[in-house]
Design a protein around this motif. Structure first.
Motif, PDB file in Angstrom:
ATOM      1  N   HIS A 244       0.830  -1.201   0.000  1.00  0.00           N
ATOM      2  CA  HIS A 244       0.000   0.000   0.000  1.00  0.00           C
ATOM      3  C   HIS A 244       0.868   1.256   0.000  1.00  0.00           C
ATOM      4  CE1 HIS A 244      -3.335   2.685   0.858  1.00  0.00           C
ATOM      5  NE2 HIS A 244      -2.641   3.177   1.875  1.00  0.00           N
ATOM      6  N   ASN A 283      -6.650   0.559   0.064  1.00  0.00           N
ATOM      7  CA  ASN A 283      -7.790   1.060   0.830  1.00  0.00           C
ATOM      8  C   ASN A 283      -8.910   1.611  -0.033  1.00  0.00           C
ATOM      9  OD1 ASN A 283      -5.430   2.395   3.218  1.00  0.00           O
ATOM     10  ND2 ASN A 283      -6.365   0.380   3.172  1.00  0.00           N
ATOM     11  N   VAL A 311     -10.301  -2.747   3.430  1.00  0.00           N
ATOM     12  CA  VAL A 311     -11.266  -1.679   3.684  1.00  0.00           C
ATOM     13  C   VAL A 311     -12.139  -2.047   4.884  1.00  0.00           C
ATOM     14  CG1 VAL A 311     -11.331  -0.985   1.251  1.00  0.00           C
ATOM     15  CG2 VAL A 311     -12.991  -2.655   2.103  1.00  0.00           C
TER      16      VAL A 311
END
Length: 348
Positions: A244, A283, A311
């Motif tokens: 991420h 996300n 999420v």
């Protein structure tokens, strides 16, 4: 004096004064009965190494499995567990988590158990966002029943049940998890033990349905299924570790990258800078980017492993618990009125 914190799996409250557990505490007295060299040993070892990090008492941990080589797992972990019937592990896990939401539940399944007879249960558990972790061992073969093709076997695969090659397109487990709405979706490989332990840990900490696909070698009936890209000598050039907030780079010196041309990924060889490279965002509520990554496969692209999606969303068991609390707070229902109400028929 105890100090409760919320660093347990699924955000549950744990006690910092609990005895410190080690991997040995999660090793059962049962003889591990997998074929020598099977990738299942690695998954078991990384799970047993990860569990103490959760700081959860063993009596609050439950492993539930179906049928298959992977489904022997509950015998080998010193926690509570169920070895259920073929394809039904997720139904038991949903019921248990709904009735006992304080428990941390893991579902262990395989590409046959979870995607064939158990396929519908997997879809509905993920769309409901039940708060448990599903670990799917994918060896692209039926190992326990001696080498028939499975839902993930590659097209044209010659097996005992497809002597002229399969005529079915394989399922992509990670893509199915995304399509069904799983709120945490990751992939790892049995032979990269450090990465596998990390993925299992992140999945266990997530609140909601966590799905981890593990590329797992069956050295008896489908040996080397992932060697082309996962073997230690080639993985740096043929796999990309997605993280991420970081650009997609791969290669021994991270010299190559991946960019998007519209909705189509492209490999950028010898990318001098990160400019223009695809930056991963796990996300995003919209799973489009994750689906693009999941579609990348060797040899056209490096195979992505890591967290595709992470999420937040309300959990099924949490919603049920709230519904029960609200119902109890109201005037008790008149069950006679309920039974006699509505439409009735007289059968003569």
């Amino acid at each position: 004096m105890t100090t409760p914190t919320t660093n347990g799996a699924g955000g549950q409250v744990v006690d910092d004064d609990l005895p410190v557990l080690t991997r040995k505490d999660f090793v059962s007295n049962q003889e591990v009965r997998w074929c020598p060299g099977c990738g299942d040993y690695s998954i078991l070892a990384q799970m047993q190494k990860m569990l103490p990090e959760l700081r959860i008492p063993r009596e609050n941990l439950v492993f539930i499995s179906g049928i298959g080589c992977s489904s022997r797992f509950p015998y080998y972990v010193e926690t509570y567990g169920f070895h259920s019937i073929h394809g039904r592990a997720l139904t038991l896990a949903t019921g248990l988590k709904t009735a006992r939401p304080e428990l941390t539940v893991f579902v262990i399944t395989g590409d046959g158990d979870g995607l064939s007879i158990g396929g519908n249960h997997l879809l509905h558990a993920m769309r409901r966002n039940v708060d448990f972790t599903v670990v799917l061992f994918n060896n692209r073969i039926y190992g326990l029943t001696k080498g028939q093709f499975s839902p993930t076997s590659e097209f044209g695969k010659v097996t005992k049940s497809s002597p002229y090659g399969t005529t079915e397109q394989p399922l992509n487990p990670t893509r199915i998890a995304l399509a069904a709405g799983a709120t945490f979706v990751a992939r790892s490989v049995d032979r990269d033990t450090k990465h596998l332990e990390e993925m299992l840990h992140l999945a266990a900490l997530h609140k909601g349905t966590s799905f981890v696909e593990v590329y797992q070698n069956c050295n008896i009936f489908n040996d080397g299924a992932f060697d082309a890209f996962a073997d230690k000598e080639v993985r740096q050039d043929r796999m990309v570790y997605i993280e991420h907030g970081k650009p997609l780079r791969f290669g021994k010196q991270l010299e190559h990258g991946v960019r998007l041309n519209g909705f189509k990924p492209e490999v950028v060889e010898n990318a001098a800078s990160d400019e223009g490279l695809l930056v991963h965002d796990a996300n995003l509520d919209n799973p489009t980017l994750a689906n693009i990554l999941v579609g990348m496969d060797y040899p056209a692209f490096p195979v992505p492993i890591g967290v595709f999606r992470d999420v937040e969303a309300p959990t099924f068991d949490g919603l049920i618990e709230k519904q029960v609390e609200d119902a109890r707070a109201k005037t008790p229902p008149d069950f006679e009125k309920i039974l006699a109400g509505g439409e009735t028929w007289e059968v003569s």
